[in-house]
Design a protein around this motif. Sequence first.
Motif, short mmCIF file in Angstrom:
data_model
loop_
_atom_site.label_atom_id
_atom_site.label_comp_id
_atom_site.label_asym_id
_atom_site.label_seq_id
_atom_site.Cartn_x
_atom_site.Cartn_y
_atom_site.Cartn_z
N ALA A 292 30.82 22.48 42.58
CA ALA A 292 30.32 23.13 41.37
C ALA A 292 29.79 24.52 41.68
O ALA A 292 30.02 25.48 40.92
N THR A 293 29.07 24.65 42.79
CA THR A 293 28.55 25.96 43.18
C THR A 293 29.69 26.93 43.51
O THR A 293 29.66 28.10 43.10
N ALA A 294 30.69 26.44 44.23
CA ALA A 294 31.81 27.30 44.62
C ALA A 294 32.60 27.79 43.42
O ALA A 294 33.15 28.90 43.43
N VAL A 295 32.66 26.99 42.37
CA VAL A 295 33.39 27.41 41.17
C VAL A 295 32.53 28.32 40.30
O VAL A 295 32.98 29.34 39.76
N TYR A 296 31.25 27.96 40.18
CA TYR A 296 30.38 28.65 39.22
C TYR A 296 29.98 30.05 39.67
O TYR A 296 29.97 30.99 38.87
N VAL A 297 29.64 30.19 40.94
CA VAL A 297 29.12 31.48 41.42
C VAL A 297 30.12 32.62 41.20
O VAL A 297 29.75 33.68 40.68
N PRO A 298 31.40 32.48 41.58
CA PRO A 298 32.33 33.59 41.29
C PRO A 298 32.49 33.86 39.79
O PRO A 298 32.61 35.02 39.39
N LEU A 299 32.51 32.80 38.98
CA LEU A 299 32.65 33.01 37.54
C LEU A 299 31.48 33.81 36.97
O LEU A 299 31.64 34.63 36.06
N TYR A 301 29.25 35.86 38.80
CA TYR A 301 28.90 37.13 39.44
C TYR A 301 30.11 37.99 39.82
O TYR A 301 29.93 39.07 40.39
N PHE A 302 31.32 37.53 39.56
CA PHE A 302 32.50 38.25 40.03
C PHE A 302 32.53 39.69 39.54
O PHE A 302 32.87 40.61 40.29
N GLY A 303 32.15 39.91 38.28
CA GLY A 303 32.21 41.25 37.72
C GLY A 303 31.25 42.24 38.35
O GLY A 303 31.47 43.45 38.29
N SER A 304 30.18 41.74 38.97
CA SER A 304 29.19 42.64 39.57
C SER A 304 29.37 42.80 41.07
O SER A 304 28.60 43.51 41.71
N TRP A 305 30.39 42.14 41.65
CA TRP A 305 30.62 42.26 43.09
C TRP A 305 31.44 43.49 43.41
O TRP A 305 32.30 43.91 42.63
N PRO A 306 31.26 44.06 44.61
CA PRO A 306 32.17 45.12 45.07
C PRO A 306 33.54 44.53 45.39
O PRO A 306 33.72 43.32 45.51
N ALA A 307 34.52 45.40 45.54
CA ALA A 307 35.90 44.97 45.77
C ALA A 307 36.04 44.09 47.00
O ALA A 307 36.83 43.14 47.02
N ARG A 308 35.28 44.40 48.05
CA ARG A 308 35.38 43.61 49.28
C ARG A 308 35.01 42.16 49.04
O ARG A 308 35.70 41.24 49.49
N LEU A 309 33.91 41.90 48.32
CA LEU A 309 33.49 40.53 48.03
C LEU A 309 34.47 39.83 47.09
O LEU A 309 34.65 38.61 47.16
N ARG A 310 35.08 40.60 46.18
CA ARG A 310 36.02 39.98 45.25
C ARG A 310 37.23 39.40 45.96
O ARG A 310 37.86 38.47 45.48
N VAL A 311 37.55 39.92 47.12
CA VAL A 311 38.66 39.38 47.91
C VAL A 311 38.15 38.32 48.89
O VAL A 311 38.76 37.26 49.07
N GLN A 493 23.29 39.99 37.40
CA GLN A 493 24.07 38.99 36.68
C GLN A 493 25.27 39.63 35.97
O GLN A 493 25.15 40.68 35.36
N ALA A 494 26.41 38.97 36.06
CA ALA A 494 27.59 39.42 35.32
C ALA A 494 27.43 38.96 33.89
O ALA A 494 27.73 37.82 33.55
N ASP A 495 26.96 39.85 33.03
CA ASP A 495 26.57 39.50 31.67
C ASP A 495 27.77 39.68 30.73
O ASP A 495 27.76 40.50 29.83
#
Length: 563
Positions: A292-299, A301-311, A493-495
């Motif tokens: 649940a944590t692995a699915v929820y956290v990217p959903l 915060y993904f928009g607020s991460w830099p490109a490196r973390l998004r990959v 937070q990715a709002d």
Amino acid sequence: MGTTRTVVFALVALMLTLFAWLGGGVVAPWLRPWAPWLTLLTAEMALLVPEQRRTESLFDARRRVWQGLVRDPLMWLSVALCLYLVIQWLNACTFLEWDAKAQTWQILSPAFEWLRNPDAMAWLASPDAKVSPEGVRFWAEPPFGWLPWSLRSDEARAVLDWFPPTLVAALAVRHALLGRSKRRMMTFVCAMTSVLAVAGIIQFIVGGEFLYWGLKSNAFFFATFGYPNHAACFFPAVMALSVGMMLWASEHREHTRMPPWAYGLSAVLCGISGILSGSRAGLLFTLAITAATAVYVPLRYFGSWPARLRVLVPTLLLATAVGVVGTAGFRVYATRANDARRAAIAEATTDEDRAAAARMPQFAPLPALDAVIREIDTTDWAALIAHPMLMRSGYQGILALRQHAAHPWYGTGAWSFRWLNATYIDVDDPEERTWLRSRMGVGQANVHNDTLQFLAEHGWVGFGLMLGCVAALVLPFLKALFTSPARTVSDAQADRCWVNRLNVACLFIFLSTALIALHSFIDLVFRSPACMMLYALMLVCAPAFVVGVRPPATPQPQESPHA
């Protein structure tokens, strides 16, 4: 907080610590010397020295707490439930048990002599009582048959060490502590459980076989929990709480003094403990929280991460998923290969067959994982669904429903199921005869379903009061959770949507309490005061994590072209 303002916090923290560290709270002799007195002291201090707001006097704080208690449905439901349990304790059947060593009868119930059945006492004085009987004899007539009653007062007394402390602690935290102290209470829970987890991990590594004072355990235990499924409930629940607080602390640095990595460490320790507890539920719940944590956290915060973390993060999650699925698949193959090798060796009749069997692959066992996989792989699910009496929880649930049907309103008192369940077995039914022959009495002491056991032992009245207390805890929490998007959060937070604006600490507390409730349907987790108090404290402290009000958007002043 001043010195007096920490009293209630310290008392509630001490109560939870004692429950967790003294056998999970299930050893009655370890509870009775302190539980009633600490409960009364906590209630008194909550009324006398509650935590004060900056602008209120101690008198105003006391009045606020008193008014809050009077208006709180949990207060009146708690009083009614505690009174009901006290009546069940006092209004008990006269229960006698033959002591073969002393060659005499033991009077186990009621606790007070003036409540004992006069016919039973007269029989004890007769010559017939001198004959050595077999088994246990009890009289089913309580002193006042029209009141709630129990089979044995000494066992009905046990729940008075569970429910009043838990309810008093929940009321004290809800009304006598302010938001900051409620958040610190959850920080304390994570820290205390981390220390307990370290003790359990060390115990597992060194193969410890004893509890405190050299007391040897008669069954497997982890840390201080003598029943594996209690540890499998407590540690994963705190794991989910720690993950939520780690994410909340990263969003609200101004409201916490604990760095996010400390909560992350707590989550890791609790996750390891959940797996090492030796319970299938602990393993599955730890995996569920991790997934649940692995699915929820990217959903979120993904928009607020830099490109490196998004990959990087999706790549790591994918690798983890492949590793988990691959490990599970390999263990299925490994368990089947090991079973086939043992069967071939057992069936070999010639040296050639034995040599061929010895060349078959053999894999080192992973007991905590293989037990779950082997049970899932070898269980005939169709047969169990078609014949529920062959399932442990199935037949015990059926017997509990029969007991409830015989005593629907008041039940028969705490822990009475283990004495009465045999009377509800239909020996004329072939399926029940099969169960009785195969089980040989194993696992009959409890229903392994808290809902059915509380219903059978406390009836609609007692169980209804328990449900009312749960509703009084859950509904304010759900209101805080679903109104939290209207509260402010940090820029981390990715709002992007309403769901992502739900308070992250409350969301993981919802996951934690939901897992505890789910676990209670397949085992007796609410028979552990440590798990019960953890459940209540998380629900009353969660709304404190919803902080601040979303400020209105203010237009930026435009520069004058002539400036």
